[in-house]
Design an enzyme around this catalytic site. Structure first.
Site, short mmCIF file in Angstrom:
data_model
loop_
_atom_site.label_atom_id
_atom_site.label_comp_id
_atom_site.label_asym_id
_atom_site.label_seq_id
_atom_site.Cartn_x
_atom_site.Cartn_y
_atom_site.Cartn_z
N ASP A 234 41.92 26.68 33.07
CA ASP A 234 42.67 27.65 32.42
C ASP A 234 43.92 28.37 33.01
O ASP A 234 44.89 28.34 32.82
CB ASP A 234 41.69 28.94 31.72
CG ASP A 234 42.46 29.81 31.12
OD1 ASP A 234 43.23 29.53 29.74
OD2 ASP A 234 42.50 31.00 31.42
N HIS A 235 43.43 28.56 34.36
CA HIS A 235 44.57 29.14 35.53
C HIS A 235 45.62 28.12 35.90
O HIS A 235 46.48 28.41 36.63
CB HIS A 235 43.80 29.70 36.57
CG HIS A 235 42.94 31.18 36.00
ND1 HIS A 235 42.54 32.06 37.12
CD2 HIS A 235 42.66 31.44 34.93
CE1 HIS A 235 42.03 32.81 36.52
NE2 HIS A 235 41.97 32.57 34.99
N ASP A 312 48.19 19.68 35.88
CA ASP A 312 48.97 19.23 37.14
C ASP A 312 48.60 20.00 38.49
O ASP A 312 49.12 19.75 39.33
CB ASP A 312 50.31 19.29 36.85
CG ASP A 312 50.68 20.87 36.75
OD1 ASP A 312 49.85 21.81 36.90
OD2 ASP A 312 52.13 21.19 36.45
N GLU A 382 40.36 36.68 42.23
CA GLU A 382 39.72 37.40 41.34
C GLU A 382 38.46 37.44 41.35
O GLU A 382 37.78 38.50 41.23
CB GLU A 382 40.35 36.87 39.58
CG GLU A 382 40.39 38.08 38.76
CD GLU A 382 40.79 37.49 37.44
OE1 GLU A 382 40.08 36.76 36.79
OE2 GLU A 382 42.19 37.66 37.04
N MET A 383 37.65 36.42 41.63
CA MET A 383 36.25 36.37 42.03
C MET A 383 35.93 35.25 43.11
O MET A 383 36.85 34.22 43.02
CB MET A 383 35.42 36.39 40.68
CG MET A 383 35.85 35.32 39.89
SD MET A 383 35.38 35.37 38.23
CE MET A 383 33.68 34.91 38.42
N HIS A 476 34.16 33.01 28.05
CA HIS A 476 33.31 34.17 28.45
C HIS A 476 31.85 34.11 27.84
O HIS A 476 31.11 34.94 28.42
CB HIS A 476 34.13 35.40 27.68
CG HIS A 476 35.47 35.57 28.26
ND1 HIS A 476 36.68 36.31 27.38
CD2 HIS A 476 36.17 35.23 29.32
CE1 HIS A 476 37.41 36.33 28.21
NE2 HIS A 476 37.42 35.49 29.51
#
Length: 718
Positions: A234-235, A312, A382-383, A476
């Site tokens: 997703d990121h 990518d 973030e984690m 989630h």
């Protein structure tokens, strides 16, 4: 008739005109160009002031050590570099339009669109004076390009900006806003949607998502790595930045401390009898996503994707050229990515630290003094589980570049960097489409939405759809409430083998000082994911306790997802069922049939009144799972459709003839995530078969020696 407005107010009253049937005329009048430009100048002053106040506020908070989690989150979702320029232009435009409407409102008490009083030339004037027009300057593409651009430009030669970073999301269905233009449903009390009251997002979360943690069902056929790859992926393809300000453009109101609703503040109101938040006048802070400059209809609000849409590995390399250069080691001709010069992980590389002037990661452990990491995506810290994935692929790039240098001693640093980057990008594509997506969609939906690859098609639009940003949050539902760390015997290790998620956010120090990435990767491989069940949707660790440890109020991630879909003007559940060619239920009984759960259907109808209004995330995660998949019919359609467009509309897709040679494609087909872990960590025993399914040690694990290595012989130049 010309309507002359002055910034201070109206010069003369205007008689209210009505058509014979009492309807609002299509055109209210014409505004002087000088007034349009005056509103733009005022808008620029308001936006610039709000941006400046925000910068100074967060700087004070970070320096004093009093930053809240929302301020930490802001550091990871704030617009920077080219994104900031694009967002500022869009803010100028939208605030100027709002100012114009406010000044016209006394003349016309009925609702109207501000564009009704502006000529096409004046709309163009706003676009130019805001800076939006300059984002559409013509891109010239090189005649021969062997490698992707960092920004995604020129992937599609006919339309060079398709899929590029800092562009608006594509809408598969028209936006649905309360005012038809930009205000989200739920903004104005008493305004219905399709004839029914809009429920509070927190109220829906309480009624439908909430369940006791001790009832959590572990997924016997998915590892926690399945969840983690989803976030890493997703990121790679989406980042919707939040406003560069936390202050109202018009009043200076601080959205973090006030529960008043003024753009860009859209706080979540608290329902009666909330199980946790007893003060009904309180709220959960929420900030509207940054607007995008849009080419066709400049008034209907859309949002911006700060990243390239293509799969990518932009999370490793960046989506803007200045960041991409910053991530490289340019001190030699080895084609390497930069690594940390202060710390190692048992002799292996860590990512470099970011050079933030005021670093939020320092606040999670004041004595450790460990900053945030620098990666291709700003959320890499973030984690720790996400940091581990980023670190793994930085190491893999450098391993590949080093091997390619041995094979081709004459290659310079640029060639080595680009060839290694190209291989890493292919790896992310292969793992995603071969190993991950079939387990998301299930075999039937996979066959329907992602049939065998044929060829590149330049008429396919590879942009990320606005709805996908909400639909892909299905992940989630897979989250466990802990971060797990295991030793080389796959047993819990260290003083904190099981850390609550609420204690690991932004904790870069846990990677540097608590054993590195190996124990975390083992935990991801040998721990089951959570199973999404209709009465066990999302754990309370992220529904009640998200960031509660340093915040006046814990955040509710499911409620934020629903509020975000309204913020983005996404149509409701049935509109998307129709888009996907699926039956659209209209009664409780019909909804119960679709969900195969009459009790859940009753709960949803009690909240929304009609299936038409169910928020896309809530409706999507409520559906029964596809056979051997982890989403229902609707999300399978939306996710499958998006990933087909990302594949077929990518000129640099790894299987597209001419991207790699036939021999190189054959070599790449053997790669696997377990092998990448073997090659870049101290882990010697890894998941066999599909890493996203295997989750039980030792039954599902094999020695690294049994896994084939990537043969780079076909990359040797003769």
């Amino acid at each position: 008739m010309k309507l002359l407005l002055a910034l201070a107010g109206l010069l003369a009253p205007l008689a209210m005109l009505q058509t014979s049937n009492g309807a609002t005329p299509a055109l209210l009048g014409e505004v002087e160009n000088s007034v349009v430009l005056s509103c733009m100048e005022e808008a620029k002053q308001l936006v610039d002031r709000a941006y400046k106040e925000r910068r100074e506020s967060i700087k004070r908070s970070l320096q004093s050590g009093s930053a809240s989690p929302t301020e930490l989150l802001f550091y990871f979702k704030q617009p920077v570099a080219g994104t900031r320029t694009a967002v500022r232009a869009a803010d100028y435009l939208h605030v100027a339009l709002d100012l114009l409407k406010r000044k016209l409102q006394p003349l016309w008490p009925r609702p109207f669109n501000v564009t009704d009083v502006l000529t096409p030339a004046q709309l163009n004037l706003l676009s130019v004076s805001s800076g939006c027009a300059y984002q559409d300057v013509r891109v010239t593409c090189p005649p021969n390009d062997k490698y992707r651009t960092i920004t995604g430009h020129c992937n599609n030669r006919r339309s060079p900006t398709l899929g590029a970073s800092n562009r608006a999301f594509v809408r598969w269905l028209p936006a649905e806003y309360e005012d038809g233009v930009s205000m989200p449903f739920g903004w104005t009390p008493g305004v219905n949607r399709n004839g029914f009251k809009v429920p509070l997002a927190r109220q829906v979360s309480n009624a439908i998502v909430r369940f006791p943690n001790d009832q959590l069902t572990k997924d016997q056929e998915r590892a926690l790595m399945f969840m983690q790859w989803g976030q890493f992926l997703d990121h790679d393809i989406t980042l919707t930045p939040e406003p560069a300000t936390r202050f109202s453009f018009f009043t200076g109101l601080n959205c973090e401390t006030s529960c008043l609703q003024q753009p860009p503040c859209f706080p979540l109101k608290i329902p009666p009898n909330d199980p946790r938040i007893k003060n009904q006048k309180d709220c959960i802070p929420f900030f509207r996503s940054c607007p995008a400059c849009t080419r066709n209809n400049i008034t209907i609000r859309n949002q911006i994707n700060a990243l390239t849409s293509f799969v990518d590995a932009s999370g490793v390399y960046g989506s803007e050229d200045p960041l991409a250069r910053k991530l490289r080691n340019l001190t030699n001709q080895l084609g390497l990515l930069a690594i940390n010069t202060r710390f190692q992980d048992n002799g292996r590389a860590l990512m470099p630290f970011d050079s933030l002037h005021d670093d939020p990661c320092l606040l999670t452990n004041r004595s450790a003094r460990i900053p945030c990491f620098l990666a291709g995506d700003m959320r890499s810290s973030e984690m720790p589980e996400l940091t581990s994935m980023h670190t793994l692929f930085v190491r893999e790039h450098n391993r590949l570049a080093t091997q390619l240098k041995r094979l081709n001693p004459r290659w310079n640093g640029e060639k080595l960097y680009q060839e290694a980057r190209k291989i890493v990008g292919a790896m992310v594509q292969i793992i995603t489409y071969r190993d991950y997506l079939p387990l998301v969609l299930g075999p039937a939906a996979m066959k329907k939405y992602l049939p065998q690859y044929r060829s590149y098609n330049d008429s396919v639009d590879p942009r990320i759809a606005n709805v996908f940003t909400n639909a892909f949050r299905y992940g989630h539902t897979l989250i466990q409430p802990f971060m797990f760390r295991l030793n080389n015997q796959y047993r819990p290790t260290g003083p904190n083998p099981r850390v609550p998620l609420s204690k690991v956010f932004f904790a870069s120090w846990r990677v540097v000082l608590e054993g590195g990435i190996d124990p975390i990767l083992r935990g991801l491989m040998a721990t089951p994911a959570k199973l999404n069940r209709q009465n066990q949707i999302v754990v309370d660790e992220i529904r009640e306790r998200l960031f509660e440890q340093v915040m006046r109020i814990g955040l509710d991630l499911p409620a934020l997802n629903m509020q975000r879909s309204r913020d983005h003007g996404l149509p409701g559940y049935n509109a998307w069922r129709r888009f996907c060619g699926l039956p659209q239920p209209s009664t409780v009984g019909e909804l119960g049939t679709v969900l195969k759960n009459l009790e859940l259907a009753r709960k949803l109808m009690a909240q929304y009144g009609t299936p038409n209004n169910i928020d896309i995330w809530m409706g999507g995660v409520s559906e029964p799972l596809e056979p051997n998949g982890r989403v229902g019919q609707l999300l399978a359609c939306l996710i499958g459709t998006q990933f087909r467009k990302l594949r077929d509309g990518d000129r640099f897709w790894w299987e597209n003839p001419g991207v790699f040679s036939k021999q190189q494609r054959q070599a790449l087909a053997s790669i696997s995530l377990p092998r990448i872990i073997c090659d870049n960590t101290g882990i010697t025993t890894v998941s066999k078969n599909n890493i996203f399914m295997s989750n039980t040690y030792p039954r599902d694990f094999v020695s690294c020696n049994t896994l084939p290595k990537l043969n780079l012989t076909s990359w040797k130049e003769t």
